[in-house]
Design a protein around this motif. Sequence first.
Motif, PDB file in Angstrom:
ATOM      1  N   VAL A  91       0.857  -1.184   0.000  1.00 38.06           N
ATOM      2  CA  VAL A  91       0.000   0.000   0.000  1.00 38.06           C
ATOM      3  C   VAL A  91       0.894   1.235   0.000  1.00 38.06           C
ATOM      4  O   VAL A  91       1.673   1.437   0.932  1.00 38.06           O
ATOM      5  CB  VAL A  91      -0.943   0.019   1.216  1.00 38.06           C
ATOM      6  N   SER A  92       0.798   2.026  -1.039  1.00 40.53           N
ATOM      7  CA  SER A  92       1.555   3.276  -1.143  1.00 40.53           C
ATOM      8  C   SER A  92       0.640   4.415  -0.713  1.00 40.53           C
ATOM      9  O   SER A  92      -0.410   4.634  -1.327  1.00 40.53           O
ATOM     10  CB  SER A  92       2.028   3.480  -2.585  1.00 40.53           C
ATOM     11  N   ILE A  93       1.045   5.140   0.343  1.00 36.73           N
ATOM     12  CA  ILE A  93       0.199   6.190   0.910  1.00 36.73           C
ATOM     13  C   ILE A  93       0.975   7.502   0.907  1.00 36.73           C
ATOM     14  O   ILE A  93       1.954   7.656   1.654  1.00 36.73           O
ATOM     15  CB  ILE A  93      -0.242   5.859   2.341  1.00 36.73           C
ATOM     16  N   HIS A  94       0.553   8.429   0.080  1.00 38.43           N
ATOM     17  CA  HIS A  94       1.224   9.716  -0.024  1.00 38.43           C
ATOM     18  C   HIS A  94       0.193  10.844   0.056  1.00 38.43           C
ATOM     19  O   HIS A  94      -1.008  10.587   0.132  1.00 38.43           O
ATOM     20  CB  HIS A  94       2.042   9.785  -1.310  1.00 38.43           C
ATOM     21  N   CYS A 110      -8.872   7.655  -1.654  1.00 37.89           N
ATOM     22  CA  CYS A 110      -8.556   9.010  -1.218  1.00 37.89           C
ATOM     23  C   CYS A 110      -9.178   9.234   0.153  1.00 37.89           C
ATOM     24  O   CYS A 110     -10.369   8.972   0.352  1.00 37.89           O
ATOM     25  CB  CYS A 110      -9.082  10.054  -2.205  1.00 37.89           C
ATOM     26  N   ALA A 111      -8.374   9.720   1.109  1.00 39.34           N
ATOM     27  CA  ALA A 111      -8.859   9.961   2.470  1.00 39.34           C
ATOM     28  C   ALA A 111      -9.524  11.328   2.613  1.00 39.34           C
ATOM     29  O   ALA A 111     -10.062  11.643   3.670  1.00 39.34           O
ATOM     30  CB  ALA A 111      -7.705   9.829   3.469  1.00 39.34           C
ATOM     31  N   ASP A 112      -9.439  12.156   1.571  1.00 39.59           N
ATOM     32  CA  ASP A 112     -10.163  13.428   1.491  1.00 39.59           C
ATOM     33  C   ASP A 112      -9.792  14.446   2.559  1.00 39.59           C
ATOM     34  O   ASP A 112     -10.629  15.257   2.980  1.00 39.59           O
ATOM     35  CB  ASP A 112     -11.682  13.186   1.492  1.00 39.59           C
ATOM     36  N   ARG A 137      -8.912   6.396   9.545  1.00 44.42           N
ATOM     37  CA  ARG A 137      -9.219   6.104   8.144  1.00 44.42           C
ATOM     38  C   ARG A 137      -8.085   5.334   7.480  1.00 44.42           C
ATOM     39  O   ARG A 137      -8.336   4.382   6.726  1.00 44.42           O
ATOM     40  CB  ARG A 137      -9.496   7.408   7.383  1.00 44.42           C
ATOM     41  N   ILE A 138      -6.850   5.721   7.750  1.00 43.85           N
ATOM     42  CA  ILE A 138      -5.725   5.018   7.123  1.00 43.85           C
ATOM     43  C   ILE A 138      -5.592   3.606   7.684  1.00 43.85           C
ATOM     44  O   ILE A 138      -5.328   2.652   6.934  1.00 43.85           O
ATOM     45  CB  ILE A 138      -4.423   5.819   7.294  1.00 43.85           C
ATOM     46  N   ALA A 156      -0.836   5.129  12.067  1.00 48.10           N
ATOM     47  CA  ALA A 156      -1.877   4.184  11.656  1.00 48.10           C
ATOM     48  C   ALA A 156      -1.306   2.795  11.404  1.00 48.10           C
ATOM     49  O   ALA A 156      -1.942   1.777  11.732  1.00 48.10           O
ATOM     50  CB  ALA A 156      -2.581   4.697  10.408  1.00 48.10           C
ATOM     51  N   THR A 157      -0.125   2.735  10.822  1.00 45.34           N
ATOM     52  CA  THR A 157       0.503   1.447  10.537  1.00 45.34           C
ATOM     53  C   THR A 157       0.889   0.733  11.820  1.00 45.34           C
ATOM     54  O   THR A 157       0.703  -0.486  11.958  1.00 45.34           O
ATOM     55  CB  THR A 157       1.734   1.650   9.639  1.00 45.34           C
TER      56      THR A 157
END
Length: 263
Positions: free
Chosen positions: A9-12, A77-79, A94-95, A129-130
């Motif tokens: 999971v790539s989260i930027h 998208c976490a918005d 959310r993440i 979150a991780t």
Amino acid sequence: MKQFPKTVVSIHAHPDDTESFCAGTLALLRAKGYEIAIVTLTPGGLGGIGSTEKETANLRKKEAEAAASLLGARYYCADGRDGYLYDTEALRIRITEILRQANAAIVMTHLPCDYHSDHRATCNIVEAATMVAALPNVPVDLPPLAVTPLLYHTAPLGASDPLGGPLLSPHFYVDVSSVMHVKMAMLEKHRSQIELMKVMHKMDDFFAEMREQNKLFGRRVRREYAEAFWQHLGGGFQKDALLQETLADFVVENAAPHEEAKA
């Protein structure tokens, strides 16, 4: 023995960040059978010239979905609000929810010392979150992960710290020469950013600039193109070198860290 699922999971912070900083490595992992999810904390609504924040956000989400589709990846998208992103309980939850939904094993995000405040906020959110994704008391209506995911950090635009100084030496590089065409095809879906980068960074050709950054990293390890990574090895995280072992044929350890500032 820990068993990690084949999911990354790539989260930027913004649409185009994943494509800029780690899409080549994602393409290599995809070829190894990994499922890919691409997440942005914001839809990038400030990143438009001649369009409103809402119009820009809608366009950039579509661009992100189109780019993700080239890897068969899911896009979330976490918005959060572009340019005004900060670390909140809601975004952490959310993440964690997305990490559980994706059954994450490997997570990628920005460095804590990235030049952009949205990127630094994203790093804090993703790290927090991780770390708790495997804990049962997190207020998420999905079961906890079996193992805390492995966390990796990607290189920022310009490969410098917030004040323009040299970064800590990357832990390793990934040779992305064979998949550079995939990375560039994904990046080129973000057409809205060409004019934005001319205004914001005075870059005449944003896509070419990102290619040059990967070429710079490649020169450091005697490859044509490379992406740079740091593994989060602090307390609370697994230390397995899963990414490095999975992509052993493409990973190059940083053999000359004293050359970083000069390269």
